[in-house]
Enzyme design. Sequence first.
Site, PDB file in Angstrom:
ATOM      1  N   LEU A   8       0.577  -1.241  -0.169  1.00  5.91           N
ATOM      2  CA  LEU A   8      -0.132  -0.407  -0.318  1.00  5.91           C
ATOM      3  C   LEU A   8       1.065   1.210  -0.321  1.00  5.91           C
ATOM      4  CD1 LEU A   8      -2.750  -1.587   2.686  1.00  5.91           C
ATOM      5  CD2 LEU A   8      -3.218  -1.291   0.131  1.00  5.91           C
ATOM      6  N   GLY A   9       2.299   1.274  -0.492  1.00  5.50           N
ATOM      7  CA  GLY A   9       2.880   2.446  -1.076  1.00  5.50           C
ATOM      8  C   GLY A   9       2.408   3.349  -1.596  1.00  5.50           C
ATOM      9  N   GLY A  12       0.172   2.005  -4.574  1.00 12.68           N
ATOM     10  CA  GLY A  12      -0.756   0.479  -4.121  1.00 12.68           C
ATOM     11  C   GLY A  12      -1.783   1.152  -3.352  1.00 12.68           C
ATOM     12  N   VAL A  64       4.899  -4.734  -4.787  1.00 13.89           N
ATOM     13  CA  VAL A  64       5.549  -5.047  -3.880  1.00 13.89           C
ATOM     14  C   VAL A  64       7.251  -4.712  -4.535  1.00 13.89           C
ATOM     15  CG1 VAL A  64       4.194  -6.128  -2.665  1.00 13.89           C
ATOM     16  CG2 VAL A  64       5.760  -6.831  -4.051  1.00 13.89           C
ATOM     17  N   PRO A  65       8.047  -4.733  -4.222  1.00 20.96           N
ATOM     18  CA  PRO A  65       9.042  -4.667  -5.123  1.00 20.96           C
ATOM     19  C   PRO A  65       9.560  -5.375  -6.203  1.00 20.96           C
ATOM     20  CG  PRO A  65       9.470  -3.712  -2.438  1.00 20.96           C
ATOM     21  CD  PRO A  65       8.146  -4.282  -3.221  1.00 20.96           C
ATOM     22  N   ASN A  92       6.672  -3.384 -10.816  1.00 25.35           N
ATOM     23  CA  ASN A  92       8.293  -3.172 -12.222  1.00 25.35           C
ATOM     24  C   ASN A  92       8.984  -4.700 -11.957  1.00 25.35           C
ATOM     25  OD1 ASN A  92       7.827  -0.723 -13.888  1.00 25.35           O
ATOM     26  ND2 ASN A  92       8.890  -0.140 -12.098  1.00 25.35           N
ATOM     27  N   SER A 118       2.120   2.205 -15.435  1.00 22.87           N
ATOM     28  CA  SER A 118       2.664   3.836 -16.245  1.00 22.87           C
ATOM     29  C   SER A 118       2.072   5.159 -15.018  1.00 22.87           C
ATOM     30  CB  SER A 118       3.315   3.717 -16.608  1.00 22.87           C
ATOM     31  OG  SER A 118       4.102   5.083 -17.087  1.00 22.87           O
ATOM     32  N   LYS A 168       6.714  -2.679 -20.489  1.00 25.90           N
ATOM     33  CA  LYS A 168       6.583  -1.504 -19.406  1.00 25.90           C
ATOM     34  C   LYS A 168       7.753  -1.169 -19.237  1.00 25.90           C
ATOM     35  CE  LYS A 168       5.625   1.134 -15.396  1.00 25.90           C
ATOM     36  NZ  LYS A 168       7.061   1.256 -14.559  1.00 25.90           N
ATOM     37  N   GLU A 175      11.469   6.118 -21.164  1.00 25.75           N
ATOM     38  CA  GLU A 175      11.734   7.956 -20.396  1.00 25.75           C
ATOM     39  C   GLU A 175      13.285   7.633 -19.675  1.00 25.75           C
ATOM     40  OE1 GLU A 175       8.592   5.775 -16.508  1.00 25.75           O
ATOM     41  OE2 GLU A 175      10.844   7.158 -15.224  1.00 25.75           O
ATOM     42  N   ARG A 267      23.003   7.897 -14.995  1.00 32.47           N
ATOM     43  CA  ARG A 267      23.060   7.703 -13.852  1.00 32.47           C
ATOM     44  C   ARG A 267      24.139   7.381 -12.968  1.00 32.47           C
ATOM     45  NH1 ARG A 267      17.015   6.533 -14.077  1.00 32.47           N
ATOM     46  NH2 ARG A 267      15.989   7.985 -15.228  1.00 32.47           N
TER      47      ARG A 267
END
Lengths: 298, 298
Positions: A8-9, A12, A64-65, A92, A118, A168, A175, A267
């Site tokens: 639920l981040g 979520g 979730v991650p 992802n 996304s 994605k 992106e 990056r």
Amino acid sequence: MTIGIVGLGRMGLSIAWRLRQAGHTVIGFDFSPEACAQAQEIGVDVVDTVATVAQKARILWLMVPQGQPVDDVLSSCKQNFQAGDIVIDGGNSYFRDSIRRHTELAKLQIFFIDCGTSGGLHGRDLGYCLMVGGDEHVYKKLIPLFQVISAPDGYAYMGPSGTGHYVKMVHNGIEYALLESYAEGFHMLKEGEFKNLDLEKISHVWQNGSIVRSWLLNLAHEIFKQDQNFEKISGSIGENKTGQWTVDEAHQEHIPVPMIEKALAIRAWSRESGGNYATKLVALLRHQFGGHPVKKLN
Amino acid sequence: MTIGIVGLGRMGLSIAWRLRQAGHTVIGFDFSPEACAQAQEIGVDVVDTVATVAQKARILWLMVPQGQPVDDVLSSCKQNFQAGDIVIDGGNSYFRDSIRRHTELAKLQIFFIDCGTSGGLHGRDLGYCLMVGGDEHVYKKLIPLFQVISAPDGYAYMGPSGTGHYVKMVHNGIEYALLESYAEGFHMLKEGEFKNLDLEKISHVWQNGSIVRSWLLNLAHEIFKQDQNFEKISGSIGENKTGQWTVDEAHQEHIPVPMIEKALAIRAWSRESGGNYATKLVALLRHQFGGHPVKKLN
């Protein structure tokens, strides 16, 4: 319908919110008490364990991650799965992991859907873009949910298992390159031949009729409205794994992606060096659309 | 008002059209009889020589190829210039040339405005994005014209002489990099792990809620609606000088622009090699927004 959400981040919670707005019942779980409290406020039935979500809901949305956490959730839910249950991975995840999970769960008669999501922070209000892979008949069953979660016309079936997360992944690779491309240009406008160009004004006029108009440019404009100097932040850019995967896959498939590769390398360089004006803008844009943290300088 | 336009090609004609729609008088000249005929059809008063345009109009809009042609036009008009005349260069001129012309014409009490013009073929109906450099009091006088030519809110004063073309140059550099970035991603979707992905569908869903949504993506979608295989065209990408200038200026100013540089190098490679799927898409996008020719394969 009743949908269970694990995780639920930022994303979520927004998906839970959209489902709740449309009158669906949402069962939720997160390890963070803060996230649980926020979810409760919007009417999510927050439960104590991952397994309880799978007990109460026949459709599970995972946010979730990527990697082990997804497998952990699936393993925790296993005891409560019922034949015909649907698990949607909206995170992802690596598309090859998704194909494996699809195969493993199919043996238990559980359907696994990989759904690239996304839209970032703005998705809560504008709706998300959903790239969906897996069994088409399951996809069709889920359309009423996708309609609620997505922007108008913002969901589509990509193909068999793995394609949702593959598309994605490539989306994220693009992106990376787009962000760096804009940032280089603004760097030249800021520190180039003319020292007093107004980036707020330029990003605004470009939004109206120019070839480079885009949503990312709109976000850049919002940033320049606040500040154009970026003196107090680091140019260190974070990342998830999707950029690296895009490049690795491209190599494996013998498809040249020098732009995406360069953006990824920049990056890495930015994290070692602290970056420059361009990478500061990229970090701020990531914060703007995804809430990703920006390092402050002392 | 009465405006003279020298150069009635794709862009010049569209600008004439927008001015005519708003009831302005347009005096026009072009070397091409076809362009002249088209201009006449939309009510442009087409004259026989460049000098005649300068005789009949106190505001001159130049839409001719950059470099010597601009100086030639100015030299042809010289005899008919009057103190207080305004010359607007709406083309892709080198900003240092524009600064020089501004200085030279100022000696004759002629005002020179450099106006970067973005929008391509679609600008006729949607309006252009105008990046204007030069004397601010002259800019202010021209606002009624800019309003007619531009998209809503699509014109702005960038600063002193040269800034309009400088900002447009950087705009084009960004454009080079954006085009190549999208194209690489679509190349991976087309020829990567999954062979049957539908790029029409993907480009459409990305338009709705995704981070990468943009006007260029909309154009890509229009292309994919027609064809996704690109079998009959070459991947050779043309260019004007703005990309090279951007890179050269960046070097001179010690600002790293590796993305723009890479995109430029890929164009050079594409002309030698015939390119690949990605460069075919870039060529088609350039055709889509600017009418730039695409090489057919036999």
